[in-house]
Design a protein around this motif. Structure first.
Motif, mmCIF file in Angstrom:
data_model
loop_
_atom_site.group_PDB
_atom_site.id
_atom_site.type_symbol
_atom_site.label_atom_id
_atom_site.label_comp_id
_atom_site.label_asym_id
_atom_site.label_seq_id
_atom_site.Cartn_x
_atom_site.Cartn_y
_atom_site.Cartn_z
ATOM 1 N N ASN A 52 39.723 45.788 50.777
ATOM 2 C CA ASN A 52 38.695 45.897 49.751
ATOM 3 C C ASN A 52 39.154 46.781 48.601
ATOM 4 O O ASN A 52 39.994 47.657 48.777
ATOM 5 N N ALA A 53 38.587 46.556 47.440
ATOM 6 C CA ALA A 53 38.956 47.283 46.230
ATOM 7 C C ALA A 53 38.300 48.662 46.223
ATOM 8 O O ALA A 53 37.347 48.909 45.506
ATOM 9 N N LEU A 54 38.819 49.570 47.044
ATOM 10 C CA LEU A 54 38.271 50.919 47.127
ATOM 11 C C LEU A 54 39.149 51.944 46.427
ATOM 12 O O LEU A 54 38.677 52.972 45.970
ATOM 13 N N LEU A 55 40.448 51.680 46.363
ATOM 14 C CA LEU A 55 41.405 52.598 45.754
ATOM 15 C C LEU A 55 42.265 51.852 44.754
ATOM 16 O O LEU A 55 42.535 50.671 44.904
ATOM 17 N N VAL A 56 42.739 52.569 43.766
ATOM 18 C CA VAL A 56 43.678 51.996 42.819
ATOM 19 C C VAL A 56 45.032 51.911 43.506
ATOM 20 O O VAL A 56 45.495 52.871 44.110
ATOM 21 N N ALA A 57 45.657 50.729 43.458
ATOM 22 C CA ALA A 57 46.932 50.535 44.140
ATOM 23 C C ALA A 57 47.791 49.529 43.393
ATOM 24 O O ALA A 57 47.283 48.701 42.645
ATOM 25 N N LEU A 72 46.014 48.983 40.054
ATOM 26 C CA LEU A 72 44.726 48.425 39.650
ATOM 27 C C LEU A 72 43.712 48.584 40.775
ATOM 28 O O LEU A 72 44.076 48.687 41.944
ATOM 29 N N LEU A 73 42.448 48.555 40.410
ATOM 30 C CA LEU A 73 41.362 48.570 41.387
ATOM 31 C C LEU A 73 41.007 47.122 41.690
ATOM 32 O O LEU A 73 40.227 46.491 40.989
ATOM 33 N N LEU A 74 41.655 46.558 42.724
ATOM 34 C CA LEU A 74 41.382 45.191 43.148
ATOM 35 C C LEU A 74 41.658 45.073 44.629
ATOM 36 O O LEU A 74 42.280 45.945 45.224
ATOM 37 N N GLY A 75 41.176 43.996 45.220
ATOM 38 C CA GLY A 75 41.378 43.752 46.632
ATOM 39 C C GLY A 75 42.228 42.516 46.851
ATOM 40 O O GLY A 75 42.495 41.750 45.924
ATOM 41 N N LEU A 91 46.005 33.099 50.002
ATOM 42 C CA LEU A 91 46.063 34.514 49.652
ATOM 43 C C LEU A 91 45.341 34.677 48.320
ATOM 44 O O LEU A 91 45.670 34.010 47.343
ATOM 45 N N GLU A 92 44.336 35.567 48.285
ATOM 46 C CA GLU A 92 43.506 35.720 47.098
ATOM 47 C C GLU A 92 43.406 37.178 46.685
ATOM 48 O O GLU A 92 43.196 38.054 47.517
ATOM 49 N N LEU A 93 43.531 37.433 45.383
ATOM 50 C CA LEU A 93 43.216 38.734 44.804
ATOM 51 C C LEU A 93 41.788 38.651 44.289
ATOM 52 O O LEU A 93 41.387 37.621 43.742
ATOM 53 N N PHE A 94 41.000 39.717 44.463
ATOM 54 C CA PHE A 94 39.593 39.664 44.045
ATOM 55 C C PHE A 94 39.107 41.031 43.590
ATOM 56 O O PHE A 94 39.723 42.053 43.879
ATOM 57 N N GLY A 95 38.004 41.009 42.852
ATOM 58 C CA GLY A 95 37.331 42.237 42.455
ATOM 59 C C GLY A 95 37.827 42.847 41.162
ATOM 60 O O GLY A 95 37.405 43.937 40.790
ATOM 61 N N LEU A 96 38.704 42.189 40.439
ATOM 62 C CA LEU A 96 39.238 42.725 39.188
ATOM 63 C C LEU A 96 38.645 41.952 38.017
ATOM 64 O O LEU A 96 38.676 40.724 38.002
ATOM 65 N N LEU A 97 38.121 42.670 37.060
ATOM 66 C CA LEU A 97 37.635 42.041 35.836
ATOM 67 C C LEU A 97 38.758 42.134 34.807
ATOM 68 O O LEU A 97 38.790 43.040 33.990
ATOM 69 N N GLY A 98 39.698 41.239 34.893
ATOM 70 C CA GLY A 98 40.852 41.268 34.004
ATOM 71 C C GLY A 98 42.003 40.532 34.651
ATOM 72 O O GLY A 98 41.804 39.706 35.538
ATOM 73 N N ALA A 99 43.198 40.857 34.212
ATOM 74 C CA ALA A 99 44.392 40.178 34.716
ATOM 75 C C ALA A 99 45.275 41.145 35.496
ATOM 76 O O ALA A 99 45.373 42.319 35.160
#
Length: 90
Positions: free
Chosen positions: A41-46, A22-25, A65-73
């Protein structure tokens, strides 16, 4: 969330394993504020995000610990989908 009891120098490592790329940070927040050296940062899909660094932190600091930058789950892998290791070294 994790709260430090003592001030000091800490080695912090985290690893996030997702079931799909996913594209998220990912980042560590200290008292609600992001720590730049512990931010991916959410620069690459990983599907695997990890960081490690040594930082000085005060007593009573809360770490998140936080995941961010994803519009979804995002779905973590079963077992150790996310780990946070905090070790006081001084």
């Amino acid at each position: 969330m994790f709260t430090l009891l003592e001030a000091g120098r800490y080695a912090i490592t985290y690893n996030v394993r997702l079931t799909a790329s996913l594209l998220l940070g990912a980042r560590i927040l200290v008292n609600g504020e992001p720590v730049p050296v512990l931010t991916i940062n959410a620069l690459l899909v990983a599907s695997n995000l990890n960081a490690s660094f040594i930082v000085d932190l005060p007593a009573g600091a809360t770490l998140t610990l936080e995941l961010f930058g994803l519009l979804g789950a995002a779905t973590l892998q079963a077992g150790n989908g996310a780990t946070l290791n905090v070790m006081r070294i001084e």
